[in-house]
Design a protein around this motif. Structure first.
Motif, PDB file in Angstrom:
ATOM      1  N   MET A   1     -16.005   3.357   4.462  1.00 43.56           N
ATOM      2  CA  MET A   1     -15.439   4.691   4.672  1.00 43.56           C
ATOM      3  C   MET A   1     -16.311   5.774   4.017  1.00 43.56           C
ATOM      4  O   MET A   1     -16.501   6.831   4.605  1.00 43.56           O
ATOM      5  N   THR A   2     -16.836   5.499   2.827  1.00 39.83           N
ATOM      6  CA  THR A   2     -17.730   6.456   2.165  1.00 39.83           C
ATOM      7  C   THR A   2     -18.939   6.723   3.046  1.00 39.83           C
ATOM      8  O   THR A   2     -19.379   7.872   3.188  1.00 39.83           O
ATOM      9  N   GLU A   3     -19.466   5.676   3.634  1.00 38.57           N
ATOM     10  CA  GLU A   3     -20.628   5.812   4.508  1.00 38.57           C
ATOM     11  C   GLU A   3     -20.290   6.695   5.721  1.00 38.57           C
ATOM     12  O   GLU A   3     -21.071   7.558   6.120  1.00 38.57           O
ATOM     13  N   LEU A   4     -19.110   6.467   6.270  1.00 44.18           N
ATOM     14  CA  LEU A   4     -18.666   7.245   7.436  1.00 44.18           C
ATOM     15  C   LEU A   4     -18.511   8.723   7.076  1.00 44.18           C
ATOM     16  O   LEU A   4     -18.944   9.609   7.826  1.00 44.18           O
ATOM     17  N   ILE A   5     -17.912   8.979   5.918  1.00 39.66           N
ATOM     18  CA  ILE A   5     -17.730  10.375   5.479  1.00 39.66           C
ATOM     19  C   ILE A   5     -19.085  11.070   5.351  1.00 39.66           C
ATOM     20  O   ILE A   5     -19.253  12.212   5.792  1.00 39.66           O
ATOM     21  N   GLU A   6     -20.051  10.364   4.788  1.00 41.84           N
ATOM     22  CA  GLU A   6     -21.383  10.978   4.641  1.00 41.84           C
ATOM     23  C   GLU A   6     -22.052  11.215   5.993  1.00 41.84           C
ATOM     24  O   GLU A   6     -22.742  12.205   6.190  1.00 41.84           O
ATOM     25  N   LYS A   7     -21.821  10.294   6.898  1.00 41.98           N
ATOM     26  CA  LYS A   7     -22.373  10.443   8.251  1.00 41.98           C
ATOM     27  C   LYS A   7     -21.775  11.668   8.951  1.00 41.98           C
ATOM     28  O   LYS A   7     -22.478  12.393   9.655  1.00 41.98           O
ATOM     29  N   LEU A  78     -10.943  19.173   1.733  1.00 31.55           N
ATOM     30  CA  LEU A  78      -9.869  19.491   0.781  1.00 31.55           C
ATOM     31  C   LEU A  78      -9.952  18.643  -0.494  1.00 31.55           C
ATOM     32  O   LEU A  78      -9.167  18.836  -1.419  1.00 31.55           O
ATOM     33  N   GLY A  79     -10.885  17.691  -0.510  1.00 28.43           N
ATOM     34  CA  GLY A  79     -10.972  16.796  -1.669  1.00 28.43           C
ATOM     35  C   GLY A  79      -9.771  15.876  -1.784  1.00 28.43           C
ATOM     36  O   GLY A  79      -9.338  15.531  -2.878  1.00 28.43           O
ATOM     37  N   ILE A  80      -9.216  15.503  -0.645  1.00 31.36           N
ATOM     38  CA  ILE A  80      -8.046  14.606  -0.626  1.00 31.36           C
ATOM     39  C   ILE A  80      -8.496  13.197  -0.250  1.00 31.36           C
ATOM     40  O   ILE A  80      -9.296  13.010   0.665  1.00 31.36           O
ATOM     41  N   ASP A  81      -8.004  12.213  -0.997  1.00 28.04           N
ATOM     42  CA  ASP A  81      -8.298  10.811  -0.697  1.00 28.04           C
ATOM     43  C   ASP A  81      -7.175  10.281   0.200  1.00 28.04           C
ATOM     44  O   ASP A  81      -6.018  10.149  -0.232  1.00 28.04           O
ATOM     45  N   LEU A  82      -7.505   9.988   1.452  1.00 26.95           N
ATOM     46  CA  LEU A  82      -6.472   9.622   2.434  1.00 26.95           C
ATOM     47  C   LEU A  82      -5.740   8.326   2.068  1.00 26.95           C
ATOM     48  O   LEU A  82      -4.525   8.224   2.251  1.00 26.95           O
ATOM     49  N   ILE A  83      -6.496   7.348   1.607  1.00 23.01           N
ATOM     50  CA  ILE A  83      -5.882   6.059   1.264  1.00 23.01           C
ATOM     51  C   ILE A  83      -4.873   6.259   0.131  1.00 23.01           C
ATOM     52  O   ILE A  83      -3.742   5.759   0.168  1.00 23.01           O
ATOM     53  N   ASP A  84      -5.294   7.021  -0.825  1.00 22.20           N
ATOM     54  CA  ASP A  84      -4.438   7.337  -1.963  1.00 22.20           C
ATOM     55  C   ASP A  84      -3.194   8.126  -1.509  1.00 22.20           C
ATOM     56  O   ASP A  84      -2.061   7.820  -1.907  1.00 22.20           O
ATOM     57  N   ALA A  85      -3.397   9.104  -0.657  1.00 20.39           N
ATOM     58  CA  ALA A  85      -2.280   9.926  -0.156  1.00 20.39           C
ATOM     59  C   ALA A  85      -1.291   9.061   0.621  1.00 20.39           C
ATOM     60  O   ALA A  85      -0.076   9.239   0.516  1.00 20.39           O
ATOM     61  N   ALA A  86      -1.814   8.102   1.386  1.00 18.12           N
ATOM     62  CA  ALA A  86      -0.944   7.222   2.172  1.00 18.12           C
ATOM     63  C   ALA A  86      -0.147   6.294   1.260  1.00 18.12           C
ATOM     64  O   ALA A  86       1.055   6.088   1.463  1.00 18.12           O
ATOM     65  N   HIS A  87      -0.804   5.742   0.240  1.00 11.13           N
ATOM     66  CA  HIS A  87      -0.088   4.887  -0.727  1.00 11.13           C
ATOM     67  C   HIS A  87       1.064   5.670  -1.372  1.00 11.13           C
ATOM     68  O   HIS A  87       2.190   5.196  -1.437  1.00 11.13           O
ATOM     69  N   LYS A  88       0.760   6.871  -1.816  1.00  9.75           N
ATOM     70  CA  LYS A  88       1.795   7.679  -2.470  1.00  9.75           C
ATOM     71  C   LYS A  88       2.965   7.966  -1.527  1.00  9.75           C
ATOM     72  O   LYS A  88       4.125   7.884  -1.900  1.00  9.75           O
ATOM     73  N   LYS A  89       2.627   8.298  -0.283  1.00  9.32           N
ATOM     74  CA  LYS A  89       3.683   8.636   0.677  1.00  9.32           C
ATOM     75  C   LYS A  89       4.535   7.415   1.011  1.00  9.32           C
ATOM     76  O   LYS A  89       5.748   7.513   1.175  1.00  9.32           O
ATOM     77  N   LEU A  90       3.882   6.268   1.067  1.00  7.94           N
ATOM     78  CA  LEU A  90       4.603   5.039   1.392  1.00  7.94           C
ATOM     79  C   LEU A  90       5.604   4.701   0.280  1.00  7.94           C
ATOM     80  O   LEU A  90       6.727   4.243   0.539  1.00  7.94           O
TER      81      LEU A  90
END
Lengths: 113, 113, 113, 113
Positions: A1-7, A78-90
Motif C-alpha cells: 500500500m505504501t508503494e501504491l500511495i507513492e505511485k 489529509l494524513g489519514i491512515d485508512l486501515i487505522d480509521a477502518a479498525h477504529k470504526k469497526l
C-alpha cells in the motif's frame, strides 16, 4: 500500500495535477467513481451480482481500482491512515450493534443509519 | 489489511449479516457512505478542506473508515485485490494521459472522463 | 413548480445561505441527499422496495423532497429548465435505443452507459 | 410535468424495461447519474461553476435531464408527488433552521445534517 500511495503521488506530480486535488475535489472525484461502480450493478439482480460475467467483472475491477486510487489520494492529502480509521470504526460499530441484539433483529438498526 | 479483512468478515458473520451483503447491496452501502463523506465537505471552500478543524477532521476520518470497510467487504465478496486493481488502473491511466500531453493541458482530459 | 422555486429562493435568502450555493456546492449537496436515499433501499430486496412499509415510505418521501429541493435550486442557479432538459434527453435516448433493438436485447445497451 | 411523466412511462413500456425498474434499481440509477453530474463540476473552482463554458453547460444540462428522468420515474413507481414532498420538507427545514438562529450562524447547523 505504501508503494501504491507513492505511485499515485508521483503520477499526479508528473502531470501537475496536484493543484486540482484539494480534499473537497478529491471527495467529489471519489463519489463520481463510486457512481460508475453503481452503474455496473444497477440492473443486475442480487444473485447476478454474486456471479458476474467476465466482462462485467473486469469493468467492476476497473471501477474499484479508480475508487481505491481516489480514496488513497484523499487519505494521503489529509494524513489519514485508512486501515487505522477502518479498525477504529469497526470497534465503534461493534459497540453500537452488540452481537446478541443485532443478531436477533438482523438489519433493523443499520437501516436507520 | 489481511487482518482488517478478517475482522470485517467475523464482524458480519457474528451478526448474521452476510445474507444482506450481495455485491449489489454492498455497492449501494459504499455509495451511501461516500454521500456522508461528501456532506462533510459540501459547504467548505477548497482552502478550508485543506485545513480541517479538529471535529470536522474526526468526522471525515470516521466516514473514510466506513468507506474503507464497505470497499474491502465488497472486494472480499468478489475476490478482487484492491491494491492490485489500483496498480493496474494507474498504469492504464498513465497510457491514457501521457505526461507531456497531460501536463500542457492540465485537467482538460480528465474532465471528460 | 414556479411557486416551489420561489419558496426555495426565499428560504435561502432569508438565511443568508446564498453565499454557499455555488453550483459546485449544490451538486455535492444533491449527491449527499441521494446517498441518504440509497441508504433507505440498500438492504431491501427489489420486491420489498416495491412494497415499502409506511415508516420507510415516509423516510423515502422526505429524502426525495430533499433531492428535489437541491435539484431545483441547482437548476435555478444555472438557469436550466429541468422539464425541458428531461424532454430533450428523453428524445436523445429514444434515438440511442430504438424500440425494436432495445426491446430484443433488453438492458444490454444501457448497462454500458 | 404530467406530460413528461407519461412520456417516461411510454418510453420504458415500449422497450420492455419496466421489469428492471424496481424502486431499488431506480434509486441506484439516479445515484449513477448524479455521479456523472458531479464529474462535470469536480475540477472546477466554485467561481468557474458559476460561469460554465458553453460545452460544459450543455453537458451539465444533459446530466440534469437524466437525473430528472430517474427521479420522476422513481416517484411515479412509488406514487410520490415530488413537488408536494419538497414543499413539506421545506416547511420542516424552516422549523429546524429558524431564520434568526440560522442567519447568525450561517451553515453551522446544516453541516451536521
Amino acid at each position: 500500500m505504501t508503494e501504491l500511495i507513492e505511485k499515485i503521488r508521483r503520477f499526479n506530480q508528473q502531470r501537475d495535477w496536484e493543484q486540482y486535488h484539494s480534499p473537497k475535489n478529491l471527495a467529489m472525484a471519489l463519489a463520481g467513481e463510486v457512481g460508475e461502480l453503481l452503474e455496473c450493478f444497477q440492473w443486475l439482480t442480487e444473485q447476478q451480482s454474486r456471479n458476474l460475467a467476465p466482462e462485467k467483472r473486469a469493468a467492476v475491477e476497473e471501477e474499484m481500482g479508480d475508487v481505491t486510487i481516489y480514496l488513497l489520494n484523499l487519505a494521503d492529502h489529509l494524513g489519514i491512515d485508512l486501515i487505522d480509521a477502518a479498525h477504529k470504526k469497526l470497534e465503534q460499530n461493534a459497540r453500537k450493534y452488540p452481537i446478541d441484539k443485532a443478531k436477533g433483529q438482523a438489519k433493523k438498526y443499520t437501516e436507520l443509519d
